[in-house]
Motif scaffolding. Structure first.
Motif, PDB file in Angstrom:
ATOM      1  N   PHE A  18      -1.673  10.777   5.451  1.00  0.00           N
ATOM      2  CA  PHE A  18      -2.684   9.726   5.328  1.00  0.00           C
ATOM      3  C   PHE A  18      -2.743   9.176   3.906  1.00  0.00           C
ATOM      4  O   PHE A  18      -2.934   7.982   3.711  1.00  0.00           O
ATOM      5  N   MET A  19      -2.597  10.058   2.925  1.00  0.00           N
ATOM      6  CA  MET A  19      -2.633   9.587   1.543  1.00  0.00           C
ATOM      7  C   MET A  19      -1.436   8.686   1.255  1.00  0.00           C
ATOM      8  O   MET A  19      -1.562   7.683   0.562  1.00  0.00           O
ATOM      9  N   ARG A  20      -0.258   9.037   1.793  1.00  0.00           N
ATOM     10  CA  ARG A  20       0.936   8.214   1.570  1.00  0.00           C
ATOM     11  C   ARG A  20       0.812   6.859   2.256  1.00  0.00           C
ATOM     12  O   ARG A  20       1.305   5.852   1.759  1.00  0.00           O
ATOM     13  N   MET A  21       0.172   6.827   3.404  1.00  0.00           N
ATOM     14  CA  MET A  21       0.017   5.579   4.147  1.00  0.00           C
ATOM     15  C   MET A  21      -1.128   4.729   3.607  1.00  0.00           C
ATOM     16  O   MET A  21      -1.291   3.594   4.007  1.00  0.00           O
ATOM     17  N   GLY A  22      -1.915   5.280   2.733  1.00  0.00           N
ATOM     18  CA  GLY A  22      -3.012   4.523   2.157  1.00  0.00           C
ATOM     19  C   GLY A  22      -4.279   4.571   2.979  1.00  0.00           C
ATOM     20  O   GLY A  22      -5.269   3.937   2.627  1.00  0.00           O
ATOM     21  N   GLY A  23      -4.266   5.314   4.095  1.00  0.00           N
ATOM     22  CA  GLY A  23      -5.449   5.395   4.938  1.00  0.00           C
ATOM     23  C   GLY A  23      -6.497   6.351   4.408  1.00  0.00           C
ATOM     24  O   GLY A  23      -7.655   6.269   4.760  1.00  0.00           O
ATOM     25  N   LEU A  24      -6.073   7.271   3.549  1.00  0.00           N
ATOM     26  CA  LEU A  24      -6.991   8.253   2.985  1.00  0.00           C
ATOM     27  C   LEU A  24      -6.845   8.230   1.477  1.00  0.00           C
ATOM     28  O   LEU A  24      -5.802   8.566   0.942  1.00  0.00           O
ATOM     29  N   LYS A  25      -7.865   7.808   0.813  1.00  0.00           N
ATOM     30  CA  LYS A  25      -7.825   7.749  -0.634  1.00  0.00           C
ATOM     31  C   LYS A  25      -8.010   9.155  -1.208  1.00  0.00           C
ATOM     32  O   LYS A  25      -8.507  10.050  -0.553  1.00  0.00           O
ATOM     33  N   PHE A  26      -7.574   9.342  -2.441  1.00  0.00           N
ATOM     34  CA  PHE A  26      -7.648  10.655  -3.065  1.00  0.00           C
ATOM     35  C   PHE A  26      -9.090  11.148  -3.141  1.00  0.00           C
ATOM     36  O   PHE A  26      -9.358  12.318  -2.922  1.00  0.00           O
ATOM     37  N   SER A  27     -10.012  10.248  -3.413  1.00  0.00           N
ATOM     38  CA  SER A  27     -11.419  10.663  -3.500  1.00  0.00           C
ATOM     39  C   SER A  27     -11.928  11.148  -2.150  1.00  0.00           C
ATOM     40  O   SER A  27     -12.702  12.103  -2.076  1.00  0.00           O
TER      41      SER A  27
END
Length: 64
Positions: A18-27
Motif C-alpha cells: 500500500f505504501m508503494r502504491m501510494g494508498g497508504l501514507k507513512f503517517s
C-alpha cells in the motif's frame, strides 16, 4: 505463535504494498503500528488473539 508471526508478516507485506502504491501514507502506517502496540497492551489482547486463532482454525479446515 506461528499464526501470529504469519499474521504480522502478512500485514507487513500488505502495508509495504500500500505504501508503494501510494494508498497508504507513512503517517497512516505509523498510526496503525502504534494502534497495534497499544492494543496489545490492553485487556482485549487475549480476546483478539483467541478470535484470530479461531478464524485461522476455520480457514485451515476449508477444502477448495
Amino acid at each position: 505463535m506461528a499464526i501470529s508471526i504469519s499474521a504480522v508478516l502478512l500485514l507487513l507485506i500488505l502495508a509495504a504494498i500500500f505504501m508503494r502504491m501510494g494508498g497508504l501514507k507513512f503517517s497512516h502506517a505509523a498510526v496503525c503500528v502504534l494502534l497495534g502496540f497499544f492494543l496489545a497492551g490492553t485487556s482485549m489482547a487475549p480476546t483478539i488473539a483467541n478470535g484470530i486463532s479461531a478464524t485461522a482454525g476455520v480457514v485451515s479446515n476449508l477444502r477448495p
